[in-house]
Scaffold this active site. Structure first.
Site, short mmCIF file in Angstrom:
data_model
loop_
_atom_site.label_atom_id
_atom_site.label_comp_id
_atom_site.label_asym_id
_atom_site.label_seq_id
_atom_site.Cartn_x
_atom_site.Cartn_y
_atom_site.Cartn_z
N HIS A 221 0.81 -1.22 0.00
CA HIS A 221 0.00 0.00 0.00
C HIS A 221 0.84 1.27 0.00
CE1 HIS A 221 0.96 -0.05 4.27
NE2 HIS A 221 0.68 1.23 4.27
C1 UD1 Z 1 -2.63 4.93 5.99
C2 UD1 Z 1 -1.45 5.33 6.89
C3 UD1 Z 1 -0.37 4.26 6.86
C4 UD1 Z 1 -0.95 2.89 7.15
C5 UD1 Z 1 -2.09 2.61 6.17
C6 UD1 Z 1 -2.71 1.24 6.39
C7 UD1 Z 1 -0.98 7.75 7.04
C8 UD1 Z 1 -0.04 8.82 6.65
N1 UD1 Z 1 -0.83 6.57 6.43
O1 UD1 Z 1 -2.18 4.94 4.65
O2 UD1 Z 1 0.60 4.56 7.84
O3 UD1 Z 1 0.06 1.91 7.04
O4 UD1 Z 1 -3.08 3.63 6.36
O5 UD1 Z 1 -3.86 1.04 5.66
O6 UD1 Z 1 -1.83 7.99 7.87
N2 UD1 Z 1 -9.38 4.50 1.13
C9 UD1 Z 1 -10.59 3.88 0.95
N3 UD1 Z 1 -11.25 3.43 2.04
C10 UD1 Z 1 -10.77 3.59 3.30
C11 UD1 Z 1 -9.53 4.24 3.47
C12 UD1 Z 1 -8.84 4.69 2.38
O7 UD1 Z 1 -11.06 3.70 -0.15
O8 UD1 Z 1 -11.43 3.15 4.26
C13 UD1 Z 1 -8.63 4.96 -0.06
C14 UD1 Z 1 -8.84 6.42 -0.35
O9 UD1 Z 1 -9.00 6.56 -1.72
C15 UD1 Z 1 -7.54 7.07 0.06
C16 UD1 Z 1 -6.52 5.96 -0.09
O10 UD1 Z 1 -7.26 4.73 0.15
O11 UD1 Z 1 -7.23 8.18 -0.72
C17 UD1 Z 1 -5.41 6.06 0.91
O12 UD1 Z 1 -5.91 6.19 2.24
P1 UD1 Z 1 -5.16 7.10 3.33
O13 UD1 Z 1 -5.87 7.01 4.62
O14 UD1 Z 1 -4.90 8.43 2.78
O15 UD1 Z 1 -3.73 6.44 3.50
P2 UD1 Z 1 -3.24 4.93 3.43
O16 UD1 Z 1 -2.47 4.77 2.19
O17 UD1 Z 1 -4.34 3.96 3.73
#
Ligand code: UD1
Length: 387
Positions: A221
């Site tokens: 991820h």
């Molecule tokens: C976040 C954490 C990371 C952790 C990871 C585990 C930070 C900086 N990063 O990264 O440390 O290892 O979570 O998962 O806080 N999205 C969904 N559904 C959700 C959540 C996210 O569709 O429930 C999608 C969204 O499009 C979003 C992307 O995933 O833009 C990334 O999510 P985000 O929370 O920004 O960061 P992670 O890459 O998940």
């Protein structure tokens, strides 16, 4: 004494679950607890499912922050969390891990004059380009009590000049969750997990049974692995042409990664590959079941690295650095750093296949970290230390 604890994203949930349990069992009479979910992760299988299966109480407050740029996530969380602090007046704010919610709520708590405790303090990758490293540095700099999971993390904090009385070596709270849930995970059928969560419903698994010790698992991820077309294409090429030819490969796909695989036209090739079984993000017990049975795990997740260490699962960490060196083979753990260069991944993959499962237990990774944390918090508060 009123404690307000914060979770935001998936890796936080396994860290808060034992803390909530310890509060319920041990100190419910002296501590009032308020649980805040910032809502950074919001999908059922990235969030709610973990609350149910780990027995985390329903959050008292959900800030509903959701996705966004880092500045949006941090800024919106700070604005919303400030209101909560002003309404609830906690004595302590407890944050866990290194996600955006951790950093945002730490800054807000300190600006509101509330004492701050950080669970999983002192981890350092030395890579300031990682958002998580920035979150760790800010959070630790502001914390009044720093609960470190291992001795290397304590040394990092000492080196940075954190006063000794603030650093508490308590062990790794993730392992409390692992130990509390291991037997439930063992009862799951590997094939049921894969079929229940198959991402592509049209996909014929092509495999009737998954055998312990005879399959691989990958999770990805991190932006450094999934946001660049060339890097992701090379990794996918290695998985489809090499790993999946040796054994079935289970791939629980993170939403960010799924989006990139589609964008870079890699998704159709993956689902057409007969030995790759893609799933939605798995629940905690399901992922633990995979870890208990896998021949090898390839991952860029820090939490999985720690679980592999305790379970002894050979682990290839697709990163150039780690904030968890205690899990590396040179420190007696199960994982090797392989970055995202396919030549290096291949080399280590071939050598790791020869390895037997070798469980290891770093000091105080014993399943009782949450109790130690709570005892320290209560003692500090009762004796008015750190005032
Ligand atoms: C976040 C954490 C990371 C952790 C990871 C585990 C930070 C900086 N990063 O990264 O440390 O290892 O979570 O998962 O806080 N999205 C969904 N559904 C959700 C959540 C996210 O569709 O429930 C999608 C969204 O499009 C979003 C992307 O995933 O833009 C990334 O999510 P985000 O929370 O920004 O960061 P992670 O890459 O998940």
């Amino acid at each position: 004494m009123k404690i307000l604890s914060v979770v935001g994203a998936r890796p936080n949930f396994m860290k808060i679950a034992p803390f909530c349990r310890a509060l319920r069992h041990g100190k419910a009479n002296v501590i009032e607890h308020v649980l805040v979910h910032t809502g950074q992760h919001y999908d059922e299988n990235m969030s709610d499912a973990f609350f149910k299966e780990l027995g985390i109480p329903k959050p008292d407050v959900n800030l509903g922050i959701g996705s966004g740029t880092h500045a949006e996530q941090v800024g919106n969380t700070m604005i919303a969390f400030e209101k909560v602090i002003r309404e609830r007046h906690p004595d302590w704010v407890v944050v866990v891990g290194d996600v955006n919610a951790t950093c945002a709520c730490s800054i807000t708590a300190k600006k509101e004059g509330v004492k701050l405790a950080h669970i999983e303090a002192g981890l350092r990758s030395g890579d300031i380009s990682m958002p998580e490293e920035i979150n760790r540095l800010v959070t630790d700099r502001l914390s009044d009590l720093l609960f470190a999971p291992d001795r290397l993390s304590c040394e990092n904090l000492n080196r940075e000049g954190v006063p000794k009385e603030r650093i508490k070596f308590v062990g790794n709270i993730m392992i409390d969750t692992l130990e509390a849930n291991r037997s439930q995970a063992e009862r799951l059928s590997l094939m049921d997990v894969v079929v229940t969560h198959a991402l592509d419903l049209k996909q014929d698994p092509g495999i009737d049974v998954l055998l312990d010790g005879r399959f691989a698992v990958i999770t990805l991820h991190r932006p450094s692995n999934v946001d660049d077309r060339r890097t992701l294409t090379d990794i996918v090429g290695f998985l489809t042409n090499e790993v999946a030819r040796d054994m079935p490969l289970i791939w629980p796909v993170h939403p960010r990664t799924l989006e990139r695989l589609n964008k870079f036209d890699l998704w159709n090739g993956i689902i057409a590959s007969p030995n790759i079984l893609t799933t939605k993000p798995l629940g905690y017990h399901e992922m633990l079941r995979m870890n208990l049975g896998a021949k090898v795990i390839l991952t860029d997740s820090g939490g999985l690295q720690e679980e592999c260490c305790v379970l002894g699962t050979p682990c290839l960490t697709l990163r150039w650095n780690t904030e968890r060196p205690v899990t590396l083979r040179e420190h007696g753990g199960a994982s090797s750093l392989v970055g995202n260069d396919v030549k290096k991944i291949r080399e280590e993959y071939k050598s790791i296949l020869e390895n037997e499962r070798q469980p290891r237990r770093p000091e105080l990774w014993d399943g009782h970290t949450a109790e130690r944390i709570l005892d320290e918090l209560v003692e500090t508060c009762t004796n008015h230390r750190l005032t």
